[in-house]
Design an enzyme around this catalytic site. Structure first.
Site: not given
Ligand code: BES
Ligand code: ZN
Ligand code: MN
Length: 495
Positions: A286, A275, A349
């Site tokens: 998370d 990230k 997921r």
């Molecule tokens: N934990 C994150 C989702 C999230 C984002 C929670 C912002 C709280 C605030 C999740 O694991 C994630 O990174 N999701 C990605 C999915 C994508 C790579 C398909 C996302 O939402 O960018």
């Molecule tokens: Zn996550």
């Molecule tokens: Mn993630």
């Protein structure tokens, strides 16, 4: 916080602060009227001057008033009289709670539960008042060099006149929910160096000991045996091994259990699909889905609800490293479905699918998973509603209603097959990445492949479980929604 019911008169009650309400048009509630008369019109004069903002939850503090036994009077706005409803009632209680939490008084008498909220009973008003006041008093016990001086009310009475039967139970329920939320908030607010998978597991074990329910921790080797290769792939590069927490609360006789499944990502770096750095600290939140499951267990166990409840929390840390999963890796889930990992940041997921397969063995009445699953859900619904997805409309309706009753709302989103094409893979049964369009829908659709054997709902709490900015912190949501859902199920069962 210690909260009780009292039938004392507003003017005569001894308390550090007496809380009374007024509407935006200057009308006073019954208790406020009595105070105003005793104090020679001090409240109505202030209202005429415009000293109290109209917005529900605004407050105005009066020092000692003649004819009033309390040391101070806090006047709270209930907003427009014609708009009085759940929202303004709750805002007023939260506003009062915030003022009490930072004020000088050690105890309070609150005369707001008699406000006649349309279509809401006195027990509902009492339960919500107790929860909101106790929740407003929450403080994270941050490790500081010098602990700050304790301030704020630690005790309150809710003033009612007339019949008080059943109201003690309503107070207990509200306090139990706030207590559950406090656990969820504490776990969320702790850094990932403290709240790691082992810490979550230890917390669950301690909770089970305190309240006398079963907790089992499955270790990496146990998960290996079960074939949970998808979940294990996420935790591979962390020095904190995965823990799969299994909690069983059994006070419901032969009834089939409700199963709650929580995403417990104690920190989400994104893994090799790292990230960006901005606000990355917030990925300590998370694990809030898992924290919610623990919080709900605390509330339910404290109340001793006559239900069967199973809690499953996948506690995992998503790290990059020499041993980490790479984009392009293919893993086999416990269900046998193979998954191509196109993005290691779509890890929620990957852990949930194996927990959802494990849930089958409980022959559940229904399964609800709770997860900070997608940034796309934050874009869709912001901070005000969790995304709700379900393969059963009656279950969806129940959860939406529990959201309305608790004021911690969810909004239903589609699980249509039309989106399925986005999860196609050339190298496995499906990929873990659905692309930018409808990101929260494709994430939920991914999960739906593992929930065919039971009634299932999914709450995406990415936008609701924590807030950013000056008030940064975990919110304890959606503990009230789920507690309300289980309470109304247990009431239906008792009838
Ligand atoms: N934990 C994150 C989702 C999230 C984002 C929670 C912002 C709280 C605030 C999740 O694991 C994630 O990174 N999701 C990605 C999915 C994508 C790579 C398909 C996302 O939402 O960018
Ligand atoms: Zn996550
Ligand atoms: Mn993630």
């Amino acid at each position: 916080m210690d909260i009780a019911i009292s039938s004392a008169a507003a003017t005569g009650v001894k308390a550090g602060t007496l809380v009374v309400g007024a509407f935006a048009d200057g009308t006073l509630t019954r208790a406020a009227e009595a105070v105003d008369q005793a104090a020679g019109g001090a409240l109505s004069a202030a209202l005429k001057r415009g000293d109290l903002e109209e917005k529900a939850g605004s407050t105005l503090l009066f020092p000692a008033l003649a004819g009033v036994a309390a040391d101070r009077v806090l006047l709270v706005s209930l907003g427009a009289r014609t708009a009085l409803g759940d929202r303004s009632y709750r805002d007023a209680l939260s506003g009062a709670g915030r003022a009490l939490a930072t004020g000088a008084a050690a105890d309070a008498a609150v005369a707001l539960v008699e406000v006649d909220v349309p279509n809401r009973s006195l027990p509902w008003r009492v339960q919500n008042a107790a929860r909101l006041l106790a929740d407003a008093a929450y403080k994270f016990d941050a490790p500081r060099a010098k602990p700050p001086a304790a301030r704020g009310a630690r005790k309150a009475v809710l003033l009612v006149s007339g019949d008080a039967t059943g109201l003690d139970a309503a107070v207990r329920t509200g306090l139990a929910i706030a207590d559950g939320m406090a656990l969820t908030k504490d776990l969320g607010n702790l850094g990932g160096n403290v709240c790691n998978p082992a810490y979550m597991a230890d917390t669950a074990v301690a909770l089970g000991k305190e309240f006398g329910f079963d907790v089992e921790i499955l270790e990496r080797a146990d998960m290996e045996k079960l074939g949970m290769h998808s979940a294990l792939s996420v935790g591979r590069a962390s020095y904190s091994p995965c823990k799969f927490i299994v909690m069983k609360y059994s006070k419901g006789g032969a009834a089939k259990p409700v199963v709650l499944v929580g995403k417990g990502m104690t920190f989400d770096t994104g893994g090799v699909s790292l990230k960006p750095g901005a606000n990355l600290d917030e990925m300590k939140y998370d694990m809030c889905g898992g924290g919610t499951v623990l919080g709900v267990f605390r509330a339910v166990a404290r109340l001793g609800l006559p239900i069967n409840l199973v809690g499953l929390v996948m506690a995992v840390e998503n790290m990059p490293g020499g041993n980490a999963s790479r984009p392009g890796d293919v893993v086999r889930s416990m269900a046998g479905i193979t998954i191509e990992i196109l993005n290691t940041d779509a890890e929620g997921r990957l852990v949930l699918c194996d927990a959802l397969t494990y849930a089958e063995r409980f022959e559940p009445a229904c399964v609800v998973d709770i997860a900070t699953l997608t940034g796309a859900c934050v874009i869709a619904l912001g901070a005000h509603a969790s995304g709700l997805f379900a393969n059963d409309e009656a279950l969806a309706a129940e959860l939406l209603a529990a959201g309305q009753a608790s004021g911690v709302r969810a909004w239903q989103m589609p699980l249509w097959d039309d989106y399925q094409g986005q999860l196609k893979s050339n190298f496995a049964d499906m990929s873990n990445l659905g692309g930018p369009p409808a990101g929260s829908v494709t994430a939920a659709l991914f999960l739906s492949h593992f929930t065919k054997k039971y009634k299932w709902a999914h709450l995406d709490i990415a936008g609701t479980s924590s807030v950013s900015g000056d008030a940064k912190g975990a919110t304890g949501r959606p503990v009230p929604l789920l507690a309300e859902f289980l309470l109304s199920r247990s009431e239906t069962a008792a009838r």
